[in-house]
Design an enzyme around this catalytic site. Structure first.
Site, PDB file in Angstrom:
ATOM      1  N   TYR A 133      -2.521   0.117  10.201  1.00  0.00           N
ATOM      2  CA  TYR A 133      -2.655  -0.578   8.923  1.00  0.00           C
ATOM      3  C   TYR A 133      -1.394  -0.394   8.083  1.00  0.00           C
ATOM      4  CZ  TYR A 133      -3.878  -1.108   4.002  1.00  0.00           C
ATOM      5  OH  TYR A 133      -3.861  -1.450   2.680  1.00  0.00           O
ATOM      6  N   LYS A 146       1.698  -3.203   6.728  1.00  0.00           N
ATOM      7  CA  LYS A 146       2.215  -3.352   5.365  1.00  0.00           C
ATOM      8  C   LYS A 146       3.732  -3.153   5.335  1.00  0.00           C
ATOM      9  CE  LYS A 146      -1.657  -4.048   3.068  1.00  0.00           C
ATOM     10  NZ  LYS A 146      -1.945  -5.317   2.361  1.00  0.00           N
ATOM     11  N   SER A 195       0.837  -1.203   0.000  1.00  0.00           N
ATOM     12  CA  SER A 195       0.000   0.000   0.000  1.00  0.00           C
ATOM     13  C   SER A 195       0.867   1.246   0.000  1.00  0.00           C
ATOM     14  CB  SER A 195      -0.882  -0.003   1.243  1.00  0.00           C
ATOM     15  OG  SER A 195      -1.469   1.259   1.465  1.00  0.00           O
TER      16      SER A 195
END
Length: 339
Positions: free
Chosen positions: A148, A152, A124
Site C-alpha cells: 500500500y 502511494k 499517506s
C-alpha cells in the site's frame, strides 16, 4: 468552481464534499461504490440541503473519466479513490498495484486529454516507511514497508515526473496521517465493510457489543506502553486541509508536498482510554502479535502545512472519540440501515 472528487462517496471523500460546499465550491463525486455505500448520497443531501452531483463509474475507465471532466467543466481534481488497508495489501499486493497505480494513471491521462491541470492527491504517511525519528517532516527520506505504501510512493513519483514534463500542472500531495472521527451531525462517518481494518471503527464496534474485543497488534514496541503510536487527525480537519490545498492550487501555487497531521502521537491504549471516557463504555482488548508492515511510531511535523496552506488541525482526541461514538451509536449498522 467545479471540483471532481474521485472516491468521493467514501469516508474521507464524503467529509471533503461537505467542506468543499461550505467553502463555496461545487463538488462532483466519481465513485464505483466498491468500498462505499450509495446511501451516503442521501445522507450528504440531508447534511448540505443540496442535490448531490455523482457520476457512478471506475476511475480506471479513462474514457469515462474524460467524459465526466468535460461534462462538469471540472477545474480541479481531488484524487481519493483507491484501496487503503496495509494488511490487505501485504496479503494481496497485485490488487493494490492494479487498482491504485492503474487508477492514478487513468486519471492523469484523462486530465491531460481535456487540459485539466490542477490535482490534489491523497497520499499517506506510509511513504516515510519506518522513520528513523519523529516527528516526521516532509524532507525525510521516503521508503515503504508494505505494498500500500509503495503504491502511494510510486504515484507521488509519477506526479513529480508529470509536473516536470508539464510545468503548467499544479499538483498538491497531501500525506495523511490517521483520519478518525466523524462529522458532528452524526449523519456521515466511517463505515467499513466487514471487519474494520482501522482502529477507531473497530473500537466503536467493540463498545457497541458487535465485536467481542479489540486485538492490539503488538505490545512490545519501543513506546511508553508498548503499543504503536500514531498521529490521529479528525476527518473534518483533514477535509479542511483539502479545501486549503485546492484554494492554494487554484490561487497560483505551483505545487507542494505537505503532511496533514496534528503533530501529536497517541498510543493504541491511549486511544482506547479516551474512547471509553467519551462513550461511557468499556472497550475490551487483548494484545496480539505485531502485523507485518506496521511501524512503532508515526506522527507528523505539520509546520509546512501551516506555512504553505494556512491550515492546522484544531480538533482534540476527545472530540475525535466523541464524534466517532455519536456516528457509530446512532448508526449501528452504518449506511446499511438506509438500504
Amino acid at each position: 468552481m467545479n471540483i471532481l472528487l474521485t472516491g468521493g462517496a467514501g469516508y474521507i471523500g464524503s467529509h471533503t464534499y461537505v467542506a468543499l460546499l461550505e467553502a463555496g465550491y461545487t463538488p462532483v463525486i466519481l465513485d464505483n461504490f466498491s468500498n462505499s455505500h450509495p446511501a451516503v448520497l442521501g445522507r450528504l443531501q440531508r447534511v448540505t440541503d443540496r442535490q448531490v452531483l455523482c457520476e457512478t463509474g471506475d476511475v480506471r475507465d479513462t474514457a469515462f473519466v474524460q467524459d465526466v471532466l468535460r461534462k462538469h467543466s471540472i477545474q480541479a481534481v481531488i484524487h481519493l479513490a483507491g484501496d487503503k488497508a496495509v494488511g490487505e495489501s501485504v496479503a494481496n499486493p497485485l490488487k493494490y498495484y492494479f487498482n491504485n497505480l492503474g487508477g492514478a494513471i487513468s486519471l492523469m491521462q484523462a486530465m491531460q486529454a481535456v487540459d485539466c491541470k490542477v490535482l490534489v492527491f491523497s497520499s499517506s504517511a506510509t511513504v516515510y516507511g519506518d522513520p528513523a525519528s519523529v516527528p516526521i517532516a516532509e524532507h525525510f527520506p521516503r521508503s515503504h514497508t508494505n505494498p500500500y505504501g509503495h503504491t502511494k510512493l510510486v504515484i507521488e513519483d509519477m506526479l513529480a515526473a508529470q509536473s516536470a514534463a508539464r510545468p503548467d500542472w499544479k499538483v498538491a500531495v497531501l500525506r495523511y496521517f490517521n483520519p478518525v472521527g466523524a462529522h458532528a451531525c452524526g449523519l456521515i462517518g466511517e463505515d467499513p465493510a466487514g471487519i474494520p481494518n482501522n482502529l477507531m471503527p473497530y473500537i466503536s464496534r467493540v463498545a457497541l457489543g458487535q465485536l467481542p474485543f479489540l486485538e492490539v497488534f503488538g505490545g512490545d514496541y519501543p513506546t511508553p506502553d508498548g503499543t504503536g503510536v500514531r498521529d490521529y487527525i479528525h476527518v473534518c480537519d483533514l477535509a479542511e486541509g483539502h479545501v486549503a490545498a485546492v484554494r492554494a492550487m487554484l490561487g497560483g501555487s505551483s505545487g507542494m508536498q505537505v503532511n496533514l497531521g496534528t503533530g501529536r502521537g497517541y498510543s493504541v491504549l491511549e486511544v482506547v482510554r479516551a474512547f471509553e471516557q467519551a462513550s461511557g463504555r468499556t472497550v475490551r482488548h487483548r494484545i496480539a502479535p505485531r502485523r507485518p508492515g506496521d511501524v512503532a511510531q508515526c506522527y507528523a511535523n505539520p509546520g509546512l502545512a501551516r506555512q504553505q496552506l494556512g491550515w492546522q488541525a484544531r480538533r482534540t482526541l476527545e472530540q475525535m472519540c466523541a464524534d466517532a461514538w455519536r456516528w457509530q451509536s446512532g448508526n449501528p449498522n452504518g449506511y446499511r440501515d438506509d438500504a
